[in-house]
Design a protein around this motif. Structure first.
Motif, short mmCIF file in Angstrom:
data_model
loop_
_atom_site.label_atom_id
_atom_site.label_comp_id
_atom_site.label_asym_id
_atom_site.label_seq_id
_atom_site.Cartn_x
_atom_site.Cartn_y
_atom_site.Cartn_z
N SER A 13 7.08 -6.16 3.78
CA SER A 13 6.86 -5.76 2.39
C SER A 13 5.68 -4.80 2.28
O SER A 13 5.72 -3.83 1.51
N MET A 14 4.66 -5.04 3.06
CA MET A 14 3.49 -4.14 3.07
C MET A 14 3.87 -2.75 3.56
O MET A 14 3.49 -1.73 2.97
N LEU B 281 4.98 3.07 2.50
CA LEU B 281 5.92 4.19 2.56
C LEU B 281 6.31 4.67 1.16
O LEU B 281 6.61 5.84 0.96
N THR B 282 6.31 3.76 0.20
CA THR B 282 6.59 4.14 -1.19
C THR B 282 5.42 4.91 -1.78
O THR B 282 5.59 5.94 -2.44
N TYR B 283 4.21 4.42 -1.55
CA TYR B 283 3.01 5.09 -2.05
C TYR B 283 2.89 6.51 -1.48
O TYR B 283 2.53 7.45 -2.19
N LEU B 284 3.25 6.68 -0.21
CA LEU B 284 3.16 7.99 0.44
C LEU B 284 4.34 8.91 0.06
O LEU B 284 4.43 10.02 0.55
N ARG B 285 5.23 8.41 -0.80
CA ARG B 285 6.39 9.15 -1.31
C ARG B 285 7.45 9.43 -0.24
O ARG B 285 8.35 10.24 -0.46
N ILE C 18 10.43 10.59 -9.46
CA ILE C 18 9.89 9.64 -8.49
C ILE C 18 8.36 9.56 -8.52
O ILE C 18 7.75 8.91 -7.68
N LYS C 19 7.74 10.22 -9.51
CA LYS C 19 6.28 10.23 -9.57
C LYS C 19 5.70 8.84 -9.79
O LYS C 19 4.59 8.54 -9.36
N GLU C 20 6.45 7.99 -10.51
CA GLU C 20 5.96 6.65 -10.81
C GLU C 20 6.56 5.61 -9.87
O GLU C 20 6.63 4.43 -10.22
N ALA C 21 7.02 6.03 -8.70
CA ALA C 21 7.68 5.11 -7.78
C ALA C 21 6.74 3.98 -7.34
O ALA C 21 7.16 2.85 -7.14
N SER C 22 5.47 4.29 -7.18
CA SER C 22 4.49 3.28 -6.78
C SER C 22 3.44 3.10 -7.88
O SER C 22 2.96 4.08 -8.45
N GLN C 23 3.09 1.85 -8.16
CA GLN C 23 2.06 1.55 -9.15
C GLN C 23 0.66 1.55 -8.54
O GLN C 23 -0.33 1.47 -9.25
N ALA C 24 0.60 1.65 -7.21
CA ALA C 24 -0.70 1.62 -6.53
C ALA C 24 -1.47 2.91 -6.77
O ALA C 24 -0.90 3.99 -6.83
N PHE D 182 -4.96 1.75 0.11
CA PHE D 182 -5.36 0.37 0.37
C PHE D 182 -4.84 -0.59 -0.70
O PHE D 182 -4.51 -1.74 -0.41
N GLU D 183 -4.71 -0.08 -1.92
CA GLU D 183 -4.13 -0.92 -2.97
C GLU D 183 -2.64 -1.15 -2.68
O GLU D 183 -2.11 -2.24 -2.93
N SER D 184 -1.95 -0.13 -2.14
CA SER D 184 -0.54 -0.30 -1.81
C SER D 184 -0.36 -1.34 -0.70
O SER D 184 0.60 -2.11 -0.71
N ILE D 185 -1.30 -1.37 0.25
CA ILE D 185 -1.26 -2.38 1.32
C ILE D 185 -1.40 -3.77 0.72
O ILE D 185 -0.64 -4.69 1.03
#
Length: 393
Positions: A101-102, A107-111, A224-230, A234-237
């Motif tokens: 999951s991490m 990978l989502t945060y990095l687009r 896809i700009k809002e794909a990650s909420q992080a 480090f917050e995405s991790i």
């Protein structure tokens, strides 16, 4: 002979989908044909060519190596808890969800994933003529869970009519997220897990657009700009790890409840009628297993596993099935393994409905009212994918 039975199985599933269609005249046969050809080509490449087998086995081995590396974290925290030669399902199978999951979150945060999903979905939309949102959601569900996949298109959900909403719900229930894939491949052959995840995206759309044809022609833009909420790497991790931990605990709790419940029901049936409920499920689903191409001598075992998956969830069924794998033919292992790779069960109706409730109560009520039809449709997706794979094994 088994190939002819498999083709009969395909005819049955398409015939049933046509019979329960909301609008038979609006079915996009071109899109169905294109996706079915694409499925056949992918299945042939993955399971019948040297290059395909090498690639899919290489990807499977790669995932296994990544997961084994991730076990360093598991061993650091719980090392020594499991006795030598012993096995604890929660530690060996579920805790690895935190690591996978991490990785998915990073990978989502990095687009990386959003870009892949957007363009794969766009390509599928272009060659089939289907809605961009529908194809994006189908591809998105290869990687993300039901709730996350729905939330990724929440701005579009409000505009969806009943049919498009139904297709979205079918592809949600017929999928299996990449974060859980790491746990699946500890119980089932990796090549069938990977193959099912790719093919289910197409099967979900095929069954979905037959049962609930989409006739809308509005322009749709996928952002896809809002794909990650992080807000940072480090917050995405952290977010991915916590999400994985929650999923591991939820699955563990469900397994305690469902495995115990099934044991109780089996004991009750054994005492009352001299046969367990699991054995009854085997007889009920045996004809379906036969239509999927399972050899006649193994249809009861396959039927028991399939029935258990529908009544409980895929983890309970996998636990039951993995003990049988060494004694079964390659075709049965392939067909049943592929059938198990989806969220198509009773509890998923609540998950999809609950996710929609967080966006719009009216849309959630539409899905709740048609929950049984949704379960039948998503099970048909598993039937279609498994039967198709069985023809080429």
């Amino acid at each position: 002979m088994s190939i002819l039975i498999g083709i009969l199985g395909l005819v049955v599933v398409f015939g049933l989908a046509y019979l329960i269609s909301n609008n038979k005249k609006a079915i996009n046969y071109r899109a169905v044909g294109v996706m079915l050809v694409l499925q056949v080509v992918l299945t042939l490449i993955m399971f019948k060519t040297t290059i395909g087998l090498t690639v899919i086995e290489g990807i499977g081995n790669g995932f296994t190596k990544v997961i084994n590396i991730g076990r360093e974290g598991v061993n650091f925290v719980v090392g020594g808890w499991v006795p030598e030669g012993g096995s604890v399902f929660f530690i060996n199978v579920l805790v690895i969800l935190i690591f996978t999951s991490m990785l998915l979150s990073v990978l989502t945060y990095l687009r990386v994933l959003p870009i892949i999903i957007k363009y794969l979905g766009g390509f599928l939309s272009k060659i089939t003529g289907l809605s961009r949102v529908s194809t994006f959601h189908a591809v998105n569900n290869i990687f993300f869970g039901q709730s996350e996949g729905i939330l990724a298109i929440k701005s579009h959900v409000l505009k969806m009519d009943k049919n498009k909403l139904f297709v979205m719900a079918i592809t949600s229930m017929a999928s299996a997220s990449a974060s859980i894939m790491g746990s699946y491949i500890t119980m089932l052959p990796a090549k069938y897990v990977l193959g099912a995840m790719a093919l289910n995206a197409l099967s979900g759309l095929i069954i979905g657009i037959i049962i609930a044809p989409d006739s809308s022609k509005e322009e749709e833009v996928i952002d896809i700009k809002e794909a990650s909420q992080a807000k940072s790497l480090f917050e995405s991790i952290s977010m991915g790890a916590l999400d994985g931990g929650r999923v591991a605990l939820i699955v563990a709790a469900m397994l305690v409840a469902y495995v115990g419940l099934m044991a109780l029901i089996d004991a009750g049936f054994q005492a009352a009628v001299g046969i367990t409920f699991t054995e009854i499920l085997g007889y009920v689903f045996a004809p379906i297993a036969w239509l999927m191409g399972v050899p006649a001598s193994e249809i009861l075992i396959a039927g028991q596993t399939m029935g258990t998956k529908l009544a409980t969830n895929e983890f309970v069924a996998m636990l039951q099935f993995r003990e049988q794998i060494p004694n079964l033919s390659e075709k049965t292992v392939a067909v049943v393994s592929v059938f198990l790779i989806s969220f198509a069960n009773f509890s998923s109706i609540g998950i999809v409905s609950g996710s929609l409730q967080a966006i719009n109560g009216e849309k959630a009520s539409i899905i709740s009212k048609h929950g049984l039809k949704l379960l039948v449709a998503s099970t048909m997706v598993s039937f279609l994918t498994a039967t198709l794979v069985g023809i080429f094994i």
